[in-house]
Design a protein around this motif. Structure first.
Motif, mmCIF file in Angstrom:
data_model
loop_
_atom_site.group_PDB
_atom_site.id
_atom_site.type_symbol
_atom_site.label_atom_id
_atom_site.label_comp_id
_atom_site.label_asym_id
_atom_site.label_seq_id
_atom_site.Cartn_x
_atom_site.Cartn_y
_atom_site.Cartn_z
ATOM 1 N N GLU A 182 43.220 37.675 34.879
ATOM 2 C CA GLU A 182 43.154 38.840 33.986
ATOM 3 C C GLU A 182 44.278 39.842 34.227
ATOM 4 O OE1 GLU A 182 40.207 38.404 31.803
ATOM 5 O OE2 GLU A 182 40.843 36.627 32.889
ATOM 6 N N CYS A 183 45.194 39.536 35.140
ATOM 7 C CA CYS A 183 46.174 40.543 35.570
ATOM 8 C C CYS A 183 47.247 40.795 34.513
ATOM 9 C CB CYS A 183 46.805 40.111 36.886
ATOM 10 S SG CYS A 183 48.041 41.270 37.482
ATOM 11 N N ASN A 184 47.298 42.011 34.019
ATOM 12 C CA ASN A 184 48.297 42.402 33.013
ATOM 13 C C ASN A 184 49.706 42.298 33.549
ATOM 14 O OD1 ASN A 184 47.222 43.262 30.536
ATOM 15 N ND2 ASN A 184 46.179 44.919 31.596
ATOM 16 N N SER A 185 49.872 42.758 34.777
ATOM 17 C CA SER A 185 51.213 42.800 35.349
ATOM 18 C C SER A 185 51.760 41.383 35.526
ATOM 19 C CB SER A 185 51.162 43.535 36.686
ATOM 20 O OG SER A 185 52.436 43.826 37.116
ATOM 21 N N MET A 186 50.904 40.484 35.952
ATOM 22 C CA MET A 186 51.339 39.103 36.161
ATOM 23 C C MET A 186 51.698 38.417 34.848
ATOM 24 S SD MET A 186 49.459 36.369 38.558
ATOM 25 C CE MET A 186 49.547 37.346 40.016
ATOM 26 N N CYS A 196 51.995 46.890 40.192
ATOM 27 C CA CYS A 196 50.652 46.873 39.581
ATOM 28 C C CYS A 196 50.566 47.989 38.536
ATOM 29 C CB CYS A 196 49.612 47.089 40.679
ATOM 30 S SG CYS A 196 47.989 47.545 40.071
ATOM 31 N N THR A 197 50.046 47.675 37.361
ATOM 32 C CA THR A 197 49.966 48.680 36.286
ATOM 33 C C THR A 197 48.661 49.488 36.328
ATOM 34 O OG1 THR A 197 48.939 47.095 34.792
ATOM 35 C CG2 THR A 197 51.349 47.255 34.709
ATOM 36 N N ARG A 198 47.834 49.227 37.304
ATOM 37 C CA ARG A 198 46.556 49.933 37.480
ATOM 38 C C ARG A 198 45.647 49.782 36.257
ATOM 39 N NH1 ARG A 198 50.745 52.713 38.872
ATOM 40 N NH2 ARG A 198 51.064 53.325 41.034
ATOM 41 N N CYS A 199 45.606 48.592 35.696
ATOM 42 C CA CYS A 199 44.733 48.376 34.534
ATOM 43 C C CYS A 199 43.278 48.182 34.969
ATOM 44 C CB CYS A 199 45.209 47.183 33.711
ATOM 45 S SG CYS A 199 44.969 45.596 34.527
ATOM 46 N N PRO A 226 40.139 44.213 44.045
ATOM 47 C CA PRO A 226 41.513 44.061 44.534
ATOM 48 C C PRO A 226 42.429 45.237 44.195
ATOM 49 C CG PRO A 226 40.877 42.218 43.105
ATOM 50 C CD PRO A 226 39.731 43.149 43.125
ATOM 51 N N ARG A 227 42.198 45.902 43.065
ATOM 52 C CA ARG A 227 43.063 47.059 42.752
ATOM 53 C C ARG A 227 42.917 48.134 43.844
ATOM 54 N NH1 ARG A 227 47.341 49.794 42.227
ATOM 55 N NH2 ARG A 227 46.613 51.863 42.697
ATOM 56 N N ASP A 228 41.698 48.305 44.360
ATOM 57 C CA ASP A 228 41.490 49.283 45.419
ATOM 58 C C ASP A 228 42.246 48.862 46.681
ATOM 59 O OD1 ASP A 228 39.808 50.076 43.459
ATOM 60 O OD2 ASP A 228 38.030 50.267 44.704
HETATM 61 S S1 SF4 Z 1 45.049 46.611 38.373
HETATM 62 FE FE1 SF4 Z 1 47.071 45.764 38.946
HETATM 63 S S2 SF4 Z 1 46.631 43.889 40.094
HETATM 64 FE FE2 SF4 Z 1 44.740 44.488 39.005
HETATM 65 S S3 SF4 Z 1 44.805 43.310 37.094
HETATM 66 FE FE3 SF4 Z 1 45.728 45.316 36.654
HETATM 67 S S4 SF4 Z 1 47.944 45.037 37.003
HETATM 68 FE FE4 SF4 Z 1 46.904 43.289 37.956
#
Ligand code: SF4
Ligand code: SF4
Ligand code: FES
Length: 370
Positions: free
Chosen positions: A172-176, A219-222, A235-237
């Motif tokens: 689900e990672c936007n940045s990836m 990381c875009t903090r989505c 994992p964002r934390d």
């Molecule tokens: S918060 Fe960061 S690591 Fe987590 S899914 Fe979004 S971009 Fe990816």
């Protein structure tokens, strides 16, 4: 068409239901991709993985997917249901059947599809390996006795240690999605599991490595990874903790670290985030001049508040007091985040328990629950 929701008496399984699924079948060798509908009888207690097993066993043996434990512990059965990553062995089918919905099952995102619901996990494992996921105790000779640690010392990495490496967060990672080289949520959560380990002596080297290109600040903090993780690893934390720990250790060369530092400074001086000062304060005057045209355009559209007189939030004292508490308690770096997590968990716990009883137990902490 919705699937039948009526329960019938099955012979081998007890009560059964008729379950319909649409599954994206694909074969990268031939390039074929097709959404196929299946309808099978399944026991009422069936999870998505059980239904896939029944389809493979009784309808089409060529259906490909991964599984092992069927109890949410091996991390093999990650896939997407209606576009969101799930563990197939965690998804109960009965409520879905009763709603009449026919879910669409597809492979996880951000990883190459091998066949049907099977993805190539090698890019995932490559990033986990890059974290050097083992304790580096730093001694040259083995000690005579084992080192002992308290539970309290290990608590900071409790959540990260729960990871089962399923890949749902990566899916689900936007940045990836925009940068496949981004280390990603699972690997970085693993990174904090070792950065926060009291036995590990390679913290600075690790933080230096995780701060490099494609690292924590990309990381875009989505928060999609937190939302979809089936084990509560958040994992964002973990990435936020790595960022905080990096700044604490003076590893702040990345623009993301500079932004974070500026936001703290901004909050403690005026009680709000002064984004208009972000570029000159973090990227320097030259970069700010280069972006003057953009800034004028923002100002024309009323997006830039006048710098004078500076706006100070009415309760700026509270922001300053909070900052002071964090500093005097020595809760800098990841420790501050962990303290916040604990506070949120307590609030969450109180919200989920009976409000009257929660109120009573707050008045009388010794009151036992029946
Ligand atoms: S918060 Fe960061 S690591 Fe987590 S899914 Fe979004 S971009 Fe990816
Ligand atoms: S962090 Fe959660 S979603 Fe990501 S691999 Fe670990 S258990 Fe799976
Ligand atoms: S089969 Fe092991 S986690 Fe689902």
């Amino acid at each position: 068409m919705a699937t039948a929701a009526t329960a019938t008496s099955g012979t081998e399984w007890g009560r059964t239901m008729q379950v319909a699924l649409k599954i994206w079948r694909s074969n990268p060798d031939t390039g074929e991709r097709e959404l196929k509908r299946y309808e099978v009888d399944a026991p009422e207690w069936a999870c998505l993985l059980d239904v896939l097993d029944i389809i493979k066993d009784r309808v089409d043996g060529t259906l490909a997917y991964r599984k092992s434990c069927r109890m949410m512990i091996c991390g093999s059965c990650g896939m997407r249901m209606d576009g969101r990553a799930v563990l197939a062995c965690k998804e109960r089918m009965k409520p879905i059947v009763e709603s009449g919905h026919v879910p669409v099952i597809s492979p996880m995102g951000n990883l190459p599809v091998v066949k049907d619901l099977v993805v190539d996990m090698e890019p995932f494992w490559g990033k986990v390996r890059a974290m050097q996921p083992w304790v580096q105790p730093g001694y040259e000779e083995y000690p005579e006795k084992e080192f002992r640690f308290t539970q309290e010392q290990m608590n900071p990495i409790h959540k990260e240690a729960l990871c089962i490496m399923c890949g749902c967060c990566v899916s689900e990672c936007n940045s990836m999605e925009s940068d496949p080289e981004f280390l990603g949520p699972a690997a970085l959560a693993k990174g904090f599991r070792f950065v926060g380990d009291p036995r590990d002596q390679a913290k600075i080297e690790r933080l230096e490595s995780y701060n490099s290109e494609h690292g924590i600040w990309d990381c875009t903090r989505c928060y999609f990874c937190n939302e979809r993780c089936p084990k509560g690893v958040d994992p964002r934390d973990a990435i936020a903790k790595l960022g905080a720990e990096s700044v604490k250790e003076g590893i702040d060369r990345d623009m993301g670290a500079k932004h974070a530092k500026w936001f703290v400074r901004s909050a403690e001086t005026t009680g709000w985030l002064r984004e208009t000062e972000l570029v000159p304060k973090t990227q320097g005057v030259v970069s700010a001049i280069k972006q003057t045209k953009f800034a004028i355009s923002l100002a024309r559209h009323g997006k830039v508040p006048p710098p004078f007189p500076p706006h100070v939030a009415a309760k700026v004292g509270e922001a300053r007091a909070l900052r002071e508490i964090v500093q005097t308690q020595g809760r800098l770096g990841a420790a501050g985040h962990i303290q916040g997590e604990k506070a949120l968990a307590r609030i969450d716990h109180a919200l989920h328990e009976d409000p009257e009883e929660a109120g009573a137990s707050r008045i009388d902490p010794g009151k036992s629950r029946q």
